[in-house]
Design a protein around this motif. Sequence first.
Motif, mmCIF file in Angstrom:
data_model
loop_
_atom_site.group_PDB
_atom_site.id
_atom_site.type_symbol
_atom_site.label_atom_id
_atom_site.label_comp_id
_atom_site.label_asym_id
_atom_site.label_seq_id
_atom_site.Cartn_x
_atom_site.Cartn_y
_atom_site.Cartn_z
ATOM 1 N N ALA A 215 3.054 16.699 -2.231
ATOM 2 C CA ALA A 215 3.806 15.682 -3.080
ATOM 3 C C ALA A 215 5.110 16.005 -2.691
ATOM 4 O O ALA A 215 6.389 15.481 -3.438
ATOM 5 C CB ALA A 215 3.250 16.089 -4.586
ATOM 6 N N ASP A 216 5.440 17.201 -2.182
ATOM 7 C CA ASP A 216 6.938 17.632 -2.446
ATOM 8 C C ASP A 216 7.361 17.117 -0.618
ATOM 9 O O ASP A 216 8.985 16.660 -0.888
ATOM 10 C CB ASP A 216 7.113 18.893 -1.323
ATOM 11 N N HIS A 217 6.820 16.554 0.598
ATOM 12 C CA HIS A 217 7.152 15.192 1.635
ATOM 13 C C HIS A 217 5.996 15.261 2.048
ATOM 14 O O HIS A 217 5.060 14.945 1.803
ATOM 15 C CB HIS A 217 8.252 16.535 2.361
ATOM 16 N N GLU A 218 6.338 13.570 3.257
ATOM 17 C CA GLU A 218 5.320 13.795 3.969
ATOM 18 C C GLU A 218 4.639 14.298 4.796
ATOM 19 O O GLU A 218 5.434 15.274 5.173
ATOM 20 C CB GLU A 218 5.980 12.043 4.598
ATOM 21 N N GLY A 219 3.546 13.947 5.806
ATOM 22 C CA GLY A 219 3.094 14.788 7.352
ATOM 23 C C GLY A 219 2.118 13.995 7.233
ATOM 24 O O GLY A 219 1.838 12.806 6.379
ATOM 25 N N GLY A 220 1.452 14.437 8.326
ATOM 26 C CA GLY A 220 -0.021 14.042 9.316
ATOM 27 C C GLY A 220 0.365 12.082 9.100
ATOM 28 O O GLY A 220 1.412 11.335 9.693
ATOM 29 N N THR A 221 -0.128 11.552 8.669
ATOM 30 C CA THR A 221 -0.310 9.905 9.288
ATOM 31 C C THR A 221 -1.125 9.125 8.048
ATOM 32 O O THR A 221 -1.648 9.222 7.572
ATOM 33 C CB THR A 221 -1.707 9.587 10.712
ATOM 34 N N PHE A 222 -0.525 8.282 8.468
ATOM 35 C CA PHE A 222 -0.942 7.109 7.700
ATOM 36 C C PHE A 222 -1.118 6.069 7.948
ATOM 37 O O PHE A 222 -0.228 5.216 9.276
ATOM 38 C CB PHE A 222 0.023 6.472 6.702
ATOM 39 N N ILE A 223 -2.652 5.376 8.279
ATOM 40 C CA ILE A 223 -3.386 4.550 9.091
ATOM 41 C C ILE A 223 -3.632 2.982 8.681
ATOM 42 O O ILE A 223 -4.554 3.686 7.693
ATOM 43 C CB ILE A 223 -4.388 4.959 9.941
ATOM 44 N N THR A 224 -3.041 2.073 8.766
ATOM 45 C CA THR A 224 -3.358 0.950 8.050
ATOM 46 C C THR A 224 -3.930 0.047 8.548
ATOM 47 O O THR A 224 -3.654 -0.467 10.021
ATOM 48 C CB THR A 224 -2.565 0.506 6.512
ATOM 49 N N THR A 225 -4.856 -1.377 8.366
ATOM 50 C CA THR A 225 -4.759 -2.677 9.238
ATOM 51 C C THR A 225 -4.426 -3.681 8.970
ATOM 52 O O THR A 225 -5.591 -4.378 8.604
ATOM 53 C CB THR A 225 -6.727 -2.058 9.731
ATOM 54 N N PRO A 226 -3.461 -3.927 9.675
ATOM 55 C CA PRO A 226 -2.829 -6.005 8.334
ATOM 56 C C PRO A 226 -3.662 -6.817 8.706
ATOM 57 O O PRO A 226 -3.281 -6.782 10.466
ATOM 58 C CB PRO A 226 -1.546 -5.359 7.971
ATOM 59 N N GLY A 227 -3.881 -7.319 8.159
ATOM 60 C CA GLY A 227 -4.271 -9.010 8.936
ATOM 61 C C GLY A 227 -5.646 -8.833 10.064
ATOM 62 O O GLY A 227 -5.913 -9.827 9.908
ATOM 63 N N LEU A 228 -6.461 -8.180 9.082
ATOM 64 C CA LEU A 228 -7.827 -7.396 9.381
ATOM 65 C C LEU A 228 -9.062 -8.554 9.556
ATOM 66 O O LEU A 228 -8.829 -8.622 8.832
ATOM 67 C CB LEU A 228 -8.145 -6.366 9.583
ATOM 68 N N THR A 229 -9.340 -9.200 10.551
ATOM 69 C CA THR A 229 -10.446 -10.051 10.712
ATOM 70 C C THR A 229 -11.326 -9.787 11.201
ATOM 71 O O THR A 229 -11.686 -8.572 11.984
ATOM 72 C CB THR A 229 -9.908 -11.692 10.884
ATOM 73 N N ALA A 230 -12.283 -10.359 11.499
ATOM 74 C CA ALA A 230 -13.700 -9.582 11.959
ATOM 75 C C ALA A 230 -13.907 -10.028 14.001
ATOM 76 O O ALA A 230 -14.004 -9.666 14.401
ATOM 77 C CB ALA A 230 -14.858 -10.745 11.463
ATOM 78 N N GLU A 231 -12.432 -10.900 13.881
ATOM 79 C CA GLU A 231 -12.180 -11.364 15.263
ATOM 80 C C GLU A 231 -11.244 -10.362 16.254
ATOM 81 O O GLU A 231 -11.337 -10.295 17.486
ATOM 82 C CB GLU A 231 -12.088 -12.959 16.164
ATOM 83 N N LYS A 232 -10.533 -10.097 15.003
ATOM 84 C CA LYS A 232 -8.787 -8.974 16.024
ATOM 85 C C LYS A 232 -8.412 -7.649 14.444
ATOM 86 O O LYS A 232 -8.406 -8.593 13.642
ATOM 87 C CB LYS A 232 -8.156 -9.866 16.304
ATOM 88 N N GLY A 233 -8.178 -6.760 15.413
ATOM 89 C CA GLY A 233 -7.862 -6.110 14.643
ATOM 90 C C GLY A 233 -6.501 -5.575 14.919
ATOM 91 O O GLY A 233 -6.326 -5.194 16.661
#
Length: 785
Positions: A215-233
């Motif tokens: 909670a004091d600082h960020e770390g690691g990774t943050f992975i998202t998949t914006p605009g995802l469809t079945a055809e493309k990510g």
Amino acid sequence: MLKRMIFSIVVVFCVFTTSAQQKSYNVNNNVRITVSVNEGWKFQYFPAEEAINDGFEKINFDDNKWTEVAAPHTWSTYETTKEVHPFIRNPSPKDNPYWWNGWGWYRRNIEIDKSFGGKKVIIEFDGVQKYCKLWLNGQLVGEHKGGFASFYFDLTKFIQPGKKNILAVAVNNQQRDRFSIPPMDAGNWDLYGGIYRDVRLVVTDKLYIPFQGSADHEGGTFITTPGLTAEKGIVNVKTFIKNDFQQAKQFRLHTIITDARNRIISEISTAKTISPGELIEIDQHSDPVNHPSLWSPSSPSLYNLYSVIESDGKTSDVYKSKFGFRWIHWDSTTNTLFLNGKGMDVQGFMRHQEYPWLGDAIPKWISLVDLVDIKQNLEMNFYRGTHYTQAAYVYDMCDSLGLMACEDVPNVKNKPFSEEVQKQQLTEMIRRDRNHPSILFWSMGDETDHAAHSEWAVQEDTTRIIYARSIVGPSAGKYVDATDSNLQFGGLLQCTVRGWYNKDIKNYEPQSSQVTGTEEWQHTKAMTANPIKANERVDMKNLIIWCYADHGCDREYKNTPLLHLNPKGWVDLYRNPKYAYYLYQANHAKKPMVFIHPHFWTKKYEGTSQDLIVDSNCDSIQLIVGNKYYETLYPGAANLHCVTFKNIPVSNHNLFAIGFKNGKRIVDTLYMTGSAAALKLSSTHATLQPANNQVAILTADIVDAKGHHVFGAGNTIRWKVEGPATLVGPSEYVSDTDKQEQMEGTMYIDAPVSNLIRSTGKPGKIIITIESNGLVSAKTEINVK
């Protein structure tokens, strides 16, 4: 010793391949070394609140008389207290303050080779209940508030490479603590003091990816998949990098995304300069991934993401993350969850992280057994680890098994929780677990007017559904997407004792769900529409049941054999299914099944005629007694997949229920058994490692002369252990069938029933024997090597 362990580790980075090329990244043995430090702790509990000031952290303190333990560890169970209760006999200080207001002290030696001088050294804890302070070589390193999230301490400036280092951890589990740490006195469940989850030492370069979940600082990774469809990510990954050198560093971040077979599907590379002491975020987007394998309960596809930092001609750090491609939407108009654009019928259990005699200090494999049962045997698609943040590995299991999940902060009941600590706990939870595709919901609280603020959640993550029980009112804030008016968590609750099969054993058919009844009564209630919660019954859609297994609690239920035990599970505390378990299977599972309620097919009822209930998802059921065929019944949806064969004579023959489904023949058999003649004993393990956090579950059964289970035998069972192990539970089990609201017992009602053994840490052969007067004894062996 850790020194020896570190020397034995050689870190080799994978070779990633595509059809067109091969690539490798040179990673030497000085890159991100992670070593378990679960073993080798010395422990002592001191009941005085002032025990924090007695000098136990000093280097020269003599801890030779302390007990040797290994994490996961708790001081709250029978192993330490000798109070005969499968969970906690005195679950709050109002019962007895002895195990609540004092301090549990842990000490161990850490040795790190001189070659690791100049490296970052941190220690990671997956869970310490509930407040702790840590010293290294007599110097205070830091403190942590909260018992359910992972956290770390930076040991770098305190560690002395090549020398003996003394680590000391003081743990307090006071419920009404001075920091007002949630959950305070939970009531609904037990709080187990101690270092009750795993501990690791991590050594990295000083240009590195920090701990993910602070909670004091960020770390690691943050992975998202914006605009995802079945055809493309497209994969968007934020990677957090820290420079603890005293000079600026130029580096390049390589992000490699691979599928489950470790084939590269995308690579991204970014060059940066980072100032001394700086923590930066690098935001990267992948090339489009065509037709990504979407994560879902039916196809839990996972991808790997490797973050590789290169600087000064060498690899500085390697960090691995997992994620999945999927998108979610909650439709509050129709109260429907949409996953990857498809409406879902949410079916699942709520579960506590607890097992008899171990409490919350359980090995990973017990959680896996539970989740596999929920997913594969009951064929559910949802899991809520209630009412708190569970270990990260639980959500790893949900990812790989295909269980959609809700993760909770421990804000339960109307208590004056500290806002500062609440925000800290919520932030730790979301930051640690934000990459899990299985987690669809963040829960802000339960039965409380002091919920965590939903604003804090959206500051960290806008990709999940934010949930709060409606009882929390406005305290959860304006960003709540769903409440129990949309999706009810905790349906079909009913207090039930497995082994109290029907009212001939206990004439308990209570009107209140908070009063204990029989298995048949729970089964009947699950088939009956609830007048308060409309249409709540076993065949309903969006059914999340309270709860998976019986568990400990600071509550007292009328009629139950033991106090401070919540018997609302659909399996008992030892994971033996109750009748309602099979009713759920019949209504929701696809695998063909047949289950006859067995209690009438015993010598007690021979010569009488009884109504026999059968749960099944088959198209038809035929009943056979000996050579006599009875009518065929059809357990369809209109009957909630349950049929009753009326007035069947109980005779000295075996009983068969034969189901037919899609051309398959499924048989359930009940043997008309003789008197109890012998014991049977089985073990979850044939071998254990020589470490004192290694446990095995032993299960005792009572059988007749032909080896068939005898219902209702209830003979006293005595457990004996020879060799390098000790019993975790008590050495004698007397049936609690006729107990009512007692303080002590084993909750052994009817066999089968389980106990555990713990390795002492030495190699050898363990021999476990069970005995009972008048019965043939049984034994099994476990090799420790």
